[in-house]
Write a protein that holds these residues in place. Sequence first.
Motif, short mmCIF file in Angstrom:
data_model
loop_
_atom_site.label_atom_id
_atom_site.label_comp_id
_atom_site.label_asym_id
_atom_site.label_seq_id
_atom_site.Cartn_x
_atom_site.Cartn_y
_atom_site.Cartn_z
N LYS A 124 -5.53 1.40 -4.41
CA LYS A 124 -5.62 2.81 -4.03
C LYS A 124 -5.91 3.02 -2.55
N THR A 125 -6.57 2.04 -1.89
CA THR A 125 -6.86 2.17 -0.47
C THR A 125 -6.22 0.99 0.27
N ARG A 156 0.23 3.46 -3.49
CA ARG A 156 -0.84 4.48 -3.46
C ARG A 156 -0.54 5.69 -4.31
N TYR A 161 0.83 -1.20 0.00
CA TYR A 161 0.00 0.00 0.00
C TYR A 161 0.87 1.25 0.00
#
Lengths: 225, 225, 225, 225
Positions: free
Chosen positions: A151-152, A143, A139
């Motif tokens: 993306k999250t 990101r 992550y």
Amino acid sequence: MDNETRLRHWRERMEVPLFAASVVFLGCYAVRVLAVDLPQGWRDTFLALTYAMWALFVVDYAVRWRLSGAGTSYPRRHVLDAVMVALPLLRPLRIVRIYESVQRRHAEAKPRLALYARVIAYSGMSAVLLGFAGALTVYAEERGAPGATIKTFGDSVWWTCETLTTVGYGDVVPVTALGRTVAVVMMAGGLALLGAVTGSFSSWLIQTFTLEADKEPPGTPPEAS
Amino acid sequence: MDNETRLRHWRERMEVPLFAASVVFLGCYAVRVLAVDLPQGWRDTFLALTYAMWALFVVDYAVRWRLSGAGTSYPRRHVLDAVMVALPLLRPLRIVRIYESVQRRHAEAKPRLALYARVIAYSGMSAVLLGFAGALTVYAEERGAPGATIKTFGDSVWWTCETLTTVGYGDVVPVTALGRTVAVVMMAGGLALLGAVTGSFSSWLIQTFTLEADKEPPGTPPEAS
Amino acid sequence: MDNETRLRHWRERMEVPLFAASVVFLGCYAVRVLAVDLPQGWRDTFLALTYAMWALFVVDYAVRWRLSGAGTSYPRRHVLDAVMVALPLLRPLRIVRIYESVQRRHAEAKPRLALYARVIAYSGMSAVLLGFAGALTVYAEERGAPGATIKTFGDSVWWTCETLTTVGYGDVVPVTALGRTVAVVMMAGGLALLGAVTGSFSSWLIQTFTLEADKEPPGTPPEAS
Amino acid sequence: MDNETRLRHWRERMEVPLFAASVVFLGCYAVRVLAVDLPQGWRDTFLALTYAMWALFVVDYAVRWRLSGAGTSYPRRHVLDAVMVALPLLRPLRIVRIYESVQRRHAEAKPRLALYARVIAYSGMSAVLLGFAGALTVYAEERGAPGATIKTFGDSVWWTCETLTTVGYGDVVPVTALGRTVAVVMMAGGLALLGAVTGSFSSWLIQTFTLEADKEPPGTPPEAS
């Protein structure tokens, strides 16, 4: 007191503190990755704490090397220890060691879990820790990357589960070089996890079959409970 | 009559009614998810029936807790029972227990299936039930979600088969948080299923090999029939 | 001559002709699917041949039912035979039986393959036959479907390999209901194949380990030549 | 000196040179695929070297055939040798043989690795070599193909890891016929790898369980350090 005894004492005394330090390391890393709105002062504090823990791991490695008296052959003979120093995020995997020690101390009080149950417990704990560390790292890398699908943090956890179970839908995938490198480590973890689950199941079956052949009532499969 | 005997009697007497209730629960849930055009009166009836079954499971759990006399340590020692109360859709998986009981009663009439055949039968039944409950839940969550790829119940069943076998094409995937959570449970189920299939095959092979070493005619592999 | 002897004679005499018929069936089906430019006359000939073979399977099933004298309980006790009549494309999987018979007859001439080698051979043959029949059926269904990604027989074979090994890239996937149903059968085949490969490997390892413990030279792993 | 002794001598003397030649072959192929900006003179040199190594493999095969005195039945009885001549990129997989020989010579000095550790080591080495050769070949095929998703060598390596672990995201996939053929070989390799990992894990578990049953302290799972 000779070096071997000193080394053993050091290992025993440091077992729990080092594990605590590894959890703090993982926690600080998680906070820095997930809490992006944190004031700069706090961010710096967590960063300092992260490096302090890392320094502790390096010191522990150096002390062990010194006490072992093994000279330049030490890193070659303790590859896993060196990997743990280089990648402290994987350190909490040592929880298995702690768990094993605690179980051994209470061996008189209650019978230990059967081998297959322990292996499934180990695999589960390892998968959760490896998955959490991997999801955080991927992550953090992905990101901001152009063309990223992760993306999250939720996407990252979802991708982690897909990967560790070798399902691999491919709806979200890492696109950066570092993210993909972490992914390869997690795929290998997925393979080992599969091996552990199928291996322990097979072992449990053979054990049950042997008991059954001796005319004892058969066990019920674990998922049937 | 002491509590232990009462508990055993309760378990024996409730085995079949609880299983029937769990099938009714699954059936009502399925009707509510799949039959969207049902008149409101019928929908309310099925909903009431669902909650009635759920209440029955809670009552059964409370009675067992009471009769066990275990106090606050009961939920910790019967985690699976608590999970079954919280997620009644998984309850029909207990069919394995019923099947096992029935088989044991008829043990004199005909010889029981070999261990590996039973494990494959358990895995198959568990996979079908887990898959059906999962496909329903994911379909209920996903059908109205923006950007969903699972649009019909057929898509959901297809996605379930992909997931349980760990193939994972990724042509249809859940996009909601709850849908993905259910998916993770099903991936874990896929792993366990793989473990059961490979483990029982391995066990069967070793058994056959041992017999062959004793100069008896070897069995034929199951898929060859 | 009683019915049981007659049934055994029938099975023995029909073994090879039925296998030949199943290969002809598969061949005719393949020609009809792949050779779309064939003149109508030839197409009709192959279609007639296909139905003739199917009729032969039905006759064989009826004769066996008759000779068994089992009455209405026969289909329930020979489920696999009924499946083979309904899905003649799977019939060539019986090659394993033929292979086994031939091996047994030559048992004196040369020693039989070790169990694990036979299982790997069975799995390989089954995978190739199941894959070929599946690729044909899916191609026949998908090629005219709207939105299909499987457009050539090459795509279908590629998709089959992805599926049987449970890799599942998802670059080409079936979109029709029948195509997906066939796919589910092939995923289950992939699971069984995985189980066979890992199970025989595990069995071979345990056998080697046991021999090694008895101080004999260890075998070399099969992939090492 | 009879032919059999001569054949054994030849095999022993050629073992290391042939392995060196296979590494040179792989190296030259890698340079030709990856270093596209190399001056033409160098490219021709590497190409010549590649063919020279190949010629060496053919000569070795011919000599073995001759010395075996087996006539036309030789290729049928040494299929793997013929495959190795046709696909020299797979030759370095023979490193397992070399490794085994070296281990055997040093058997007195230090105890050999346990069976399961050796199998995991073999699987790891085989996976790395198969993966490297496969990634090179697929990259060479795909980079110029229309509609290709594998555009860099990094993509090819990433795709290789996905394939060997049977994860199969499908974000990058081969689209050419040759690329897909190589991919099928690698999927089969992934299956065998899975079999080796789970098989050895299962074998290790059973061994540990047997020792434990004899009241000896249990081993710690390999991933636990």
